[in-house]
Design a protein around this motif. Structure first.
Motif: not given
Length: 344
Positions: A151, A155, A251, A253, A258, A317-318, A320-321, A324-325
């Motif tokens: 992750y 990122k 995101l 959870r 979140t 989800d990961t 996407y996170s 976004q993050q």
């Protein structure tokens, strides 16, 4: 037992020689590929378009099998590095007076804890069986650390891609940054698949060991059969159906909120623990013949397909996170701004 399953069982000793006696792959390539494909279908339409081209989608699907392909070499350093990333034997944490809730966030803190504990309490541990040439037989596994680290890598990729795109990166730099993101997305999907193969969350990974009041299978062959033998013997995996069942990505959870970026490790541990609860149900289904190549195997197929779907949803989800993050890459931004100024 069907003839097909008997043939698979008889081939398992050869598979063990090829892939290692303890750390066998989780899910076969077809399942890992289907997970990545289903995760792609769950991404929102505004997710970076370069990941959604036909070429990129195929590469992300292909890379789902990369971590197992690294097993094709006899190089022991690579086996030592790669093997423990695929699993976590949850029950063995207690041997080190640890629980899922008390695991350290950092990989090497965990490894150091295990080494120190073993040196202080040698009476609690027996030497591993076999040659243990890659020095991993005594490992509990490093799957949640590998998930959290991936992750972070994704990122980071989105961070420096944004800097290149917004502050004067060359076309070659932008193209390379995008290719790096595609590579990480594809490879990391393998870990989410591993986390949902229940036999990769337990010390009972190749048959039940120790006390066995319920009479669960002790056959080592159960692992390879669940990984892919069952699917292969019963018509394969319907990748399109799996993709159609995927919910939209969101995101990640934690406790109905979140998760913060620094909590991804905890979400990975909980995800693994969730699928560890499915170890006994899997063994029960096996005992009832629901994973047979013939007969009433619908419950077994539904069980395994549910696991694949869970992997795809969490993976999406990961991804996407991470997008976004992703924080601003301040260092690269400063460098690119200085480079642009010098070129004027």
């Amino acid at each position: 037992m069907s003839k097909m399953r008997i043939v698979v069982f008889r081939l398992l000793p050869m598979f063990a020689l090829l892939f290692g006696a303890v750390n066998c792959p989780a899910w076969d390539y077809a399942a890992h590929r289907a997970i990545n494909q289903a995760a792609m279908s769950a991404l929102p339409t505004n997710f970076p378009a370069f990941t959604r081209t036909a070429v990129a989608a195929e590469r992300i699907a292909f890379l789902s099998g990369e971590m197992d392909r690294w097993r094709n070499t006899p190089d022991l350093p690579l086996k030592h590095l790669n093997g423990p990333d695929h699993y976590l034997d949850v029950e063995d944490l207690a041997l080190y007076e640890l629980s899922p809730e008390t695991l350290p966030v950092f990989r090497y803190d965990f490894v150091s804890h295990m080494a120190l504990y073993r040196s202080r309490h040698p009476e609690k541990f027996t030497p591993p069986e076999g040659k243990n040439e890659d020095h991993t037989a005594e490992m509990v596994g490093l799957l949640p650390w590998s998930m959290a680290e991936m992750y972070g890598k994704l990122k980071s990729g989105f961070s420096y891609l944004k800097a290149f795109e917004e502050y004067g990166g060359t076309p070659e730099e932008i193209a390379n940054a995008r290719e790096n993101i595609i590579y990480i997305m594809g490879v990391m999907g393998h870990l989410w698949g591993d986390a949902t193969q229940p036999l990769h969350t337990t010390k009972h990974h190749h048959g039940w060991i120790g006390e066995n009041p319920k009479g669960n299978s002790t056959a080592r062959s159960i692992h390879a059969w669940i990984d892919g033998g069952f699917f292969e013997a019963t018509g394969g995996i319907d990748s399109q159906s799996l993709a159609e069942k995927s919910r939209p990505a969101r995101l990640v959870r934690l406790d109905n909120r979140t998760a913060r970026p620094e909590e991804i490790f905890q979400t990975a541990v909980r995800f693994i623990m969730e699928h560890n609860t499915r170890v006994e149900p899997l063994y029960i289904l096996d005992k009832e013949g629901k994973f047979s190549a013939q007969g009433d195997n619908k419950p077994g197929r539904e069980f395994l397909e549910k696991q694949l779907l869970a992997a795809a949803q969490s993976l999406a989800d990961t991804w996407y996170s991470a997008w976004q993050q992703a924080p601003e890459d301040a260092f690269l931004k400063k460098h690119l701004s200085r480079r642009a100024a010098n070129q004027k």
